[in-house]
Structures are given as structure tokens and as C-alpha cells.
Design a protein around this motif. Structure first.
Motif, PDB file in Angstrom:
ATOM      1  N   GLY A 140       0.809  -1.208   0.000  1.00 25.81           N
ATOM      2  CA  GLY A 140       0.000   0.000   0.000  1.00 25.81           C
ATOM      3  C   GLY A 140       0.846   1.263   0.000  1.00 25.81           C
ATOM      4  O   GLY A 140       0.533   2.232  -0.705  1.00 25.81           O
ATOM      5  N   VAL A 141       1.928   1.268   0.771  1.00 20.51           N
ATOM      6  CA  VAL A 141       2.814   2.432   0.801  1.00 20.51           C
ATOM      7  C   VAL A 141       3.468   2.637  -0.558  1.00 20.51           C
ATOM      8  O   VAL A 141       3.567   3.770  -1.061  1.00 20.51           O
ATOM      9  N   LEU A 142       3.918   1.560  -1.191  1.00 20.96           N
ATOM     10  CA  LEU A 142       4.539   1.673  -2.512  1.00 20.96           C
ATOM     11  C   LEU A 142       3.540   2.163  -3.559  1.00 20.96           C
ATOM     12  O   LEU A 142       3.874   3.005  -4.405  1.00 20.96           O
ATOM     13  N   ALA A 143       2.319   1.653  -3.504  1.00 26.43           N
ATOM     14  CA  ALA A 143       1.295   2.110  -4.447  1.00 26.43           C
ATOM     15  C   ALA A 143       0.992   3.589  -4.242  1.00 26.43           C
ATOM     16  O   ALA A 143       0.875   4.356  -5.208  1.00 26.43           O
ATOM     17  N   ALA A 144       0.880   4.006  -2.997  1.00 26.42           N
ATOM     18  CA  ALA A 144       0.625   5.426  -2.703  1.00 26.42           C
ATOM     19  C   ALA A 144       1.776   6.294  -3.198  1.00 26.42           C
ATOM     20  O   ALA A 144       1.556   7.367  -3.790  1.00 26.42           O
ATOM     21  N   GLY A 145       3.006   5.844  -2.999  1.00 23.62           N
ATOM     22  CA  GLY A 145       4.151   6.624  -3.445  1.00 23.62           C
ATOM     23  C   GLY A 145       4.211   6.771  -4.951  1.00 23.62           C
ATOM     24  O   GLY A 145       4.462   7.872  -5.473  1.00 23.62           O
ATOM     25  N   CYS A 146       3.967   5.680  -5.677  1.00 20.19           N
ATOM     26  CA  CYS A 146       3.970   5.751  -7.147  1.00 20.19           C
ATOM     27  C   CYS A 146       2.866   6.671  -7.652  1.00 20.19           C
ATOM     28  O   CYS A 146       3.075   7.467  -8.581  1.00 20.19           O
ATOM     29  N   SER A 147       1.703   6.582  -7.043  1.00 16.80           N
ATOM     30  CA  SER A 147       0.576   7.407  -7.472  1.00 16.80           C
ATOM     31  C   SER A 147       0.865   8.894  -7.269  1.00 16.80           C
ATOM     32  O   SER A 147       0.658   9.719  -8.173  1.00 16.80           O
ATOM     33  N   VAL A 148       1.368   9.254  -6.099  1.00 18.26           N
ATOM     34  CA  VAL A 148       1.655  10.662  -5.803  1.00 18.26           C
ATOM     35  C   VAL A 148       2.808  11.169  -6.656  1.00 18.26           C
ATOM     36  O   VAL A 148       2.816  12.327  -7.091  1.00 18.26           O
ATOM     37  N   LEU A 149       3.790  10.312  -6.932  1.00 18.47           N
ATOM     38  CA  LEU A 149       4.910  10.716  -7.779  1.00 18.47           C
ATOM     39  C   LEU A 149       4.433  11.104  -9.176  1.00 18.47           C
ATOM     40  O   LEU A 149       4.856  12.126  -9.733  1.00 18.47           O
ATOM     41  N   VAL A 150       3.541  10.304  -9.750  1.00 15.17           N
ATOM     42  CA  VAL A 150       3.007  10.613 -11.078  1.00 15.17           C
ATOM     43  C   VAL A 150       2.167  11.890 -11.039  1.00 15.17           C
ATOM     44  O   VAL A 150       2.246  12.733 -11.939  1.00 15.17           O
ATOM     45  N   LEU A 151       1.365  12.039  -9.997  1.00 19.52           N
ATOM     46  CA  LEU A 151       0.541  13.243  -9.876  1.00 19.52           C
ATOM     47  C   LEU A 151       1.401  14.493  -9.763  1.00 19.52           C
ATOM     48  O   LEU A 151       1.151  15.503 -10.430  1.00 19.52           O
ATOM     49  N   ALA A 152       2.435  14.439  -8.938  1.00 18.19           N
ATOM     50  CA  ALA A 152       3.304  15.605  -8.766  1.00 18.19           C
ATOM     51  C   ALA A 152       4.090  15.915 -10.036  1.00 18.19           C
ATOM     52  O   ALA A 152       4.369  17.087 -10.328  1.00 18.19           O
ATOM     53  N   ALA A 153       4.449  14.883 -10.790  1.00 15.74           N
ATOM     54  CA  ALA A 153       5.201  15.089 -12.025  1.00 15.74           C
ATOM     55  C   ALA A 153       4.394  15.855 -13.073  1.00 15.74           C
ATOM     56  O   ALA A 153       4.970  16.449 -13.988  1.00 15.74           O
ATOM     57  N   GLN A 154       3.070  15.847 -12.950  1.00 18.86           N
ATOM     58  CA  GLN A 154       2.237  16.596 -13.885  1.00 18.86           C
ATOM     59  C   GLN A 154       2.098  18.065 -13.499  1.00 18.86           C
ATOM     60  O   GLN A 154       1.385  18.815 -14.172  1.00 18.86           O
ATOM     61  N   ARG A 155       2.771  18.468 -12.410  1.00 16.04           N
ATOM     62  CA  ARG A 155       2.787  19.862 -11.956  1.00 16.04           C
ATOM     63  C   ARG A 155       1.383  20.422 -11.728  1.00 16.04           C
ATOM     64  O   ARG A 155       1.048  21.526 -12.174  1.00 16.04           O
ATOM     65  N   VAL A 156       0.560  19.620 -11.066  1.00  9.72           N
ATOM     66  CA  VAL A 156      -0.772  20.089 -10.713  1.00  9.72           C
ATOM     67  C   VAL A 156      -0.649  21.136  -9.612  1.00  9.72           C
ATOM     68  O   VAL A 156       0.398  21.270  -8.958  1.00  9.72           O
ATOM     69  N   ASP A 157      -1.727  21.866  -9.414  1.00 13.82           N
ATOM     70  CA  ASP A 157      -1.678  22.896  -8.377  1.00 13.82           C
ATOM     71  C   ASP A 157      -1.692  22.264  -6.997  1.00 13.82           C
ATOM     72  O   ASP A 157      -1.893  21.058  -6.820  1.00 13.82           O
ATOM     73  N   ARG A 158      -1.479  23.090  -5.984  1.00 12.55           N
ATOM     74  CA  ARG A 158      -1.307  22.577  -4.626  1.00 12.55           C
ATOM     75  C   ARG A 158      -2.561  21.881  -4.109  1.00 12.55           C
ATOM     76  O   ARG A 158      -2.477  20.816  -3.475  1.00 12.55           O
ATOM     77  N   ARG A 159      -3.731  22.446  -4.384  1.00 15.82           N
ATOM     78  CA  ARG A 159      -4.967  21.831  -3.894  1.00 15.82           C
ATOM     79  C   ARG A 159      -5.196  20.467  -4.501  1.00 15.82           C
ATOM     80  O   ARG A 159      -5.623  19.536  -3.815  1.00 15.82           O
ATOM     81  N   ARG A 160      -4.906  20.330  -5.803  1.00 14.94           N
ATOM     82  CA  ARG A 160      -5.088  19.022  -6.450  1.00 14.94           C
ATOM     83  C   ARG A 160      -4.098  18.010  -5.892  1.00 14.94           C
ATOM     84  O   ARG A 160      -4.446  16.829  -5.704  1.00 14.94           O
ATOM     85  N   LEU A 161      -2.880  18.432  -5.622  1.00 14.96           N
ATOM     86  CA  LEU A 161      -1.892  17.525  -5.054  1.00 14.96           C
ATOM     87  C   LEU A 161      -2.296  17.086  -3.654  1.00 14.96           C
ATOM     88  O   LEU A 161      -2.180  15.899  -3.303  1.00 14.96           O
ATOM     89  N   ILE A 162      -2.796  18.010  -2.858  1.00 15.65           N
ATOM     90  CA  ILE A 162      -3.244  17.663  -1.505  1.00 15.65           C
ATOM     91  C   ILE A 162      -4.407  16.682  -1.563  1.00 15.65           C
ATOM     92  O   ILE A 162      -4.466  15.721  -0.778  1.00 15.65           O
TER      93      ILE A 162
END
Length: 469
Positions: A140-162
Motif C-alpha cells: 500500500g505504501v509503494l502504491a501510494a508513493g507511485c501514485s503521488v509521484l506521477v501526480l506531482a510530475a504533472q505539476r498540478v496545483d497545490r490543492r489538487r496535489l493535496i
């Protein structure tokens, strides 16, 4: 030539023009250095933001995992780990071969997940549960990390990242203690890592991970056509064929030994899933639950394939219809992706839509299936991603209305639990519609010869005008 310091020029007959060119060149070099410094700053900023987001998601997931061991979450006693421990005992202690010496309805890569805790814990079921739970928490931790890494790489705004971090971090609390005794976090981690690898340009690694996910749980295979089209469009036919060959080779490496020694066991596992009746929580079963609540239609249940299912010939006919709808929905997602541009954002959206279609129209819709969607939905950009996150969070919370503490009431067709199942399934259906809604024209107008000649004339006129000017 008489240089006069930094920025001086050569005096020539056309000295002004030459001076201007040297000035542009020097200005360009200064801008280039400034741009590189800015890009370096932004890369460092993005890297730091990504690391912080990943750390928060990991810590949040661990805290949520801890909390679902306590309070009313701890009242769940419907453990699939009892069945997993029995399989592990057959393999480790008695030396039996899966599919040949005992029936197993799970794919081959699930076998190590069942056997390793039994090998470490021995005959102690409490130890088996602890080791199994620790492994799933890591997944679960690895899946969460991969998911957030891809989301952050798209340079979404702060609210979307949160919001994305919150979804993956709180998913154990939203879905409940069902995660503690199911191995679905393992294929979810492999699937999320596969999409992350393809997203960052490691296509062959991504297809290896996708094949491993398919060998652990069949559903990642629905992403294969989308990933193949994406690689074909962006990296050419040779790379796409190589990736497909890798996928086939890895899947065969796990299935082929059992196909040789126990073909009947593999066939039973596959055929049994395709001929089972609608499970009580599936979308097909929701039709019978609604009919029972609205007009009093008689509904009877029976237990088979490790689940409670709707009994009767009409239920089996509806299950066949749901299988057809599942295939049609998958084909629609694949074709719509192939008709549009093969961008990274469309890759993520189409892959999530395909997994959602597989879940919604399947004959079984167990609560733990929703964890397949959490890391995929969390990394979707744009309005579709936000809408899908809200609907998935609602579906997870609605699942806890009947499972696990009130599942007996659902089997007795009580109104609250029945309508909760119906509502949850409709929310997931709406989420599939949101993700699969076409972003490209479905029908492309074919120009007539008159329109084609007119367009050619306009283009030729534009070219002649440009040449004249």
C-alpha cells in the motif's frame, strides 16, 4: 578590429548590423544561463515538492493502516486470510501442488503471497495474519508513493496535489478493515508501478510490471491495449512489439508450468469465473435488489465460488448480459483512446476507465476491488480526476454501510443495506461514465471531393499569397 571590452563588436562596413547581431548573441547567452538557472530551480522545487508529498502519503497510509486495527474496524471477522493460510499450509507443510492437488481460483503469482507467511509463521494463524498484513502495508505504501509521484510530475496545483495525497493516505479508513485480510494491494501496487514506469519513459519495465500484475490478479490485462497503443504512437512499432513480447513472456513464465502439469486446474479457475452467478454486491445483483425493494420480487441466495450470489435462471441470464456489457465497455475505452492523441494524461485516464469498466460490469464486485482504483484515480489530472476522486471516496464510504458489520442484514435483504449496495454501484457506474466520456469526436466527417478540392484551392491560394508577400 578594436575590441572595447565585454560586449564590444568588430567595426566593419556594415558595423551597425554586425553590432546588433553580436548584441543579440550575447543577450541570448545571458538569457540561456538565466533560463537554465530557473529550470534548475524549478526542477529542485518540483523534486522537493514531490518528495514531501510522497512522504506525507506514506505516513498517512501507515497511520490509517494502524487505525483500522482498532475501534469498530477491529470487529471485522470475515477474513479471507483463513483461506489463504489453508492454501499456504497445503503448499508449505503438505507439499501439495496448486491446481493439480487442490483447487485454486487465484492466478499463479498469488501463490507466493499465500505461502511466504505460512513458511515464516508456521502453524500460528496470528503470526500468519501479522506477516501477511505487514506485506500488504508495504504494498500500500509503494502504491501510494507511485501514485503521488506521477501526480506531482504533472505539476498540478497545490490543492489538487493535496487531494490526491489525501485519497491514497486515507483509503484504508475510507474502505475499512477489509484491506487487512485481502491481497488486492499487491496487484494494485504492481499496476500503479507499471503505469508510473510507462509514464516516465521506462516502457519495458512498465510492461514487465503489468505482466506481473496480470499474473497476480487478472484485471491489469485490460490496460494492455491502451499501453501498447501509447508506446506504438510515441516510440514506434518496434518498441511496442518488443513490449508486447515481454508481457507475453512474463505471463507465460508463470502460467505455463501449471498449464503443463495441471491444465484441468487452470481451466477450472478460468472457466469458473466466467460461469459464476451474479454476486450479491454486483451491479447485476443490484437490479434484483431494487426489484425486491420496490415491487416485492422474490430473491433467493445461495453460496458458491466463495461468495453469496443471486439464485435462479434469470440471474444467470443477466450475468451473461453483464459480461457482454463489460466487453463492450472495454472495447469502447480502447477504441476511444486509439482515436485520440497518445498523451500521458489520456494514458492515465483511459487505463483508469478500463479498470473501472472491468469492476463495474463484472459478475463480482467485492468491497476490496475499490482499492484497485484508489491509486489510479489519485493521479488523474483535471476535472475528471477531481470528480472521480469524489465519487470513489463516496463509494468507499457507502461500502461500510453493509460491510463487514452488516453483511448478514444484506443477505436478509434489509432495506438500508440493499439500497446502500444499489447506490454504491450506481456511483461507480457514474464514475465510469465520467472517465470514459469521449474527449475526441466519435464520428469523423469524411470530406467530399468538392470539399477536398475547395480546401486544396484555399491552401494553394494561401501559399501563393505568402510567396508574393
Amino acid at each position: 578590429m578594436s575590441p572595447s571590452g565585454y560586449g564590444a563588436c568588430v567595426r566593419t562596413a556594415n558595423g551597425d548590423e554586425h553590432k546588433q547581431r553580436i548584441g543579440w548573441w550575447l543577450h541570448g547567452r545571458r538569457r540561456s544561463r538565466h533560463t537554465r538557472r530557473r529550470l534548475s530551480y524549478f526542477r529542485a522545487y518540483d523534486r522537493g515538492r514531490s518528495l514531501v508529498a510522497i512522504a506525507v502519503a506514506a505516513v498517512g497510509f501507515v497511520l490509517s493502516w494502524y487505525l483500522i486495527h482498532h475501534g469498530w474496524y477491529g470487529l471485522d471477522k470475515q477474513w479471507d486470510t483463513v483461506e489463504y493460510a489453508r492454501y499456504g499450509h497445503y503448499i508449505v507443510v503438505r507439499g501439495l501442488v496448486p491446481y493439480r492437488d487442490f483447487a485454486l481460483e487465484y492466478p499463479p503469482l498469488a501463490i507466493p503471497i499465500f505461502a511466504i507467511p505460512a513458511l515464516i509463521a508456521g502453524q500460528h494463524f496470528s503470526g500468519y495474519m501479522e506477516i501477511f498484513g505487514l506485506g500488504m502495508a508495504v504494498c500500500g505504501v509503494l502504491a501510494a508513493g507511485c501514485s503521488v509521484l506521477v501526480l506531482a510530475a504533472q505539476r498540478v496545483d497545490r490543492r489538487r496535489l493535496i487531494a490526491g495525497v489525501a485519497l491514497v493516505a486515507l483509503s484504508p479508513l475510507l474502505l475499512g478493515a477489509v484491506l487487512l485480510s485481502r491481497y488486492d494491494l499487491f496487484p494494485a501496487m504492481l499496476t500503479t508501478a507499471a503505469l508510473a514506469a510507462i509514464f516516465f519513459g521506462w516502457e519495458r519495465t512498465g510492461f514487465v510490471l503489468l505482466a506481473l500484475g496480470t499474473a497476480a490478479k487478472a484485471y491489469p490485462a485490460v490496460i494492455l491495449p491502451i499501453a501498447a497503443v501509447y508506446v506504438w504512437r510515441n516510440h514506434g512499432a518496434r518498441q511496442a512489439i518488443a513490449c508486447l513480447a515481454i508481457f507475453v513472456a512474463v505471463v507465460l513464465a508463470f502460467f505455463l508450468p501449471f498449464l503443463v502439469i495441471a491444465p484441468h486446474g487452470i481451466w477450472w479457475a478460468i472457466h469458473g469465473q466466467e460461469t459464476r452467478p451474479p454476486q450479491i454486491e454486483s451491479l447485476g445483483a443490484a437490479v434484483f435488489l431494487a426489484a425486491h425493494q420496490l415491487i416485492g420480487t422474490h430473491v433467493s441466495l445461495y453460496f458458491t465460488h466463495s461468495s453469496d450470489n443471486i439464485d435462479g435462471h434469470p440471474a444467470m441470464e443477466l450475468a451473461s448480459v453483464m459480461s457482454v456489457l463489460q466487453l463492450a465497455a472495454l472495447l469502447a475505452v480502447w477504441l476511444l483512446f486509439a482515436r485520440g492523441p497518445a498523451t500521458k494524461q489520456r494514458l492515465l485516464t483511459a487505463a483508469t476507465a478500463a479498470v473501472c469498466a472491468f469492476i463495474v460490469f463484472d459478475r463480482v464486485l467485492s468491497p476490496q476491488y475499490l482499492i484497485w482504483l484508489a491509486p489510479l484515480v489519485a493521479m488523474l489530472p483535471g476535472r475528471r480526476g477531481v470528480a472521480a476522486m469524489v465519487m470513489l471516496a463516496c463509494a468507499m464510504c457507502m461500502t461500510q454501510i453493509w460491510y463487514p458489520l452488516h453483511f448478514v442484514q444484506l443477505k436478509h435483504l434489509q432495506p438500508v443495506e440493499s439500497w446502500a449496495v444499489i447506490g454504491r454501484d450506481l456511483v461507480l457506474l457514474a464514475m465510469f461514465g465520467t472517465l470514459a466520456w469521449p474527449d475526441v469526436p466519435i464520428w469523423r466527417k469524411v470530406p467530399t471531393p468538392v470539399e477536398g478540392s475547395s480546401a486544396a484551392g484555399q491552401l494553394a491560394g494561401a501559399v501563393s499569397v505568402r510567396e508574393t508577400v
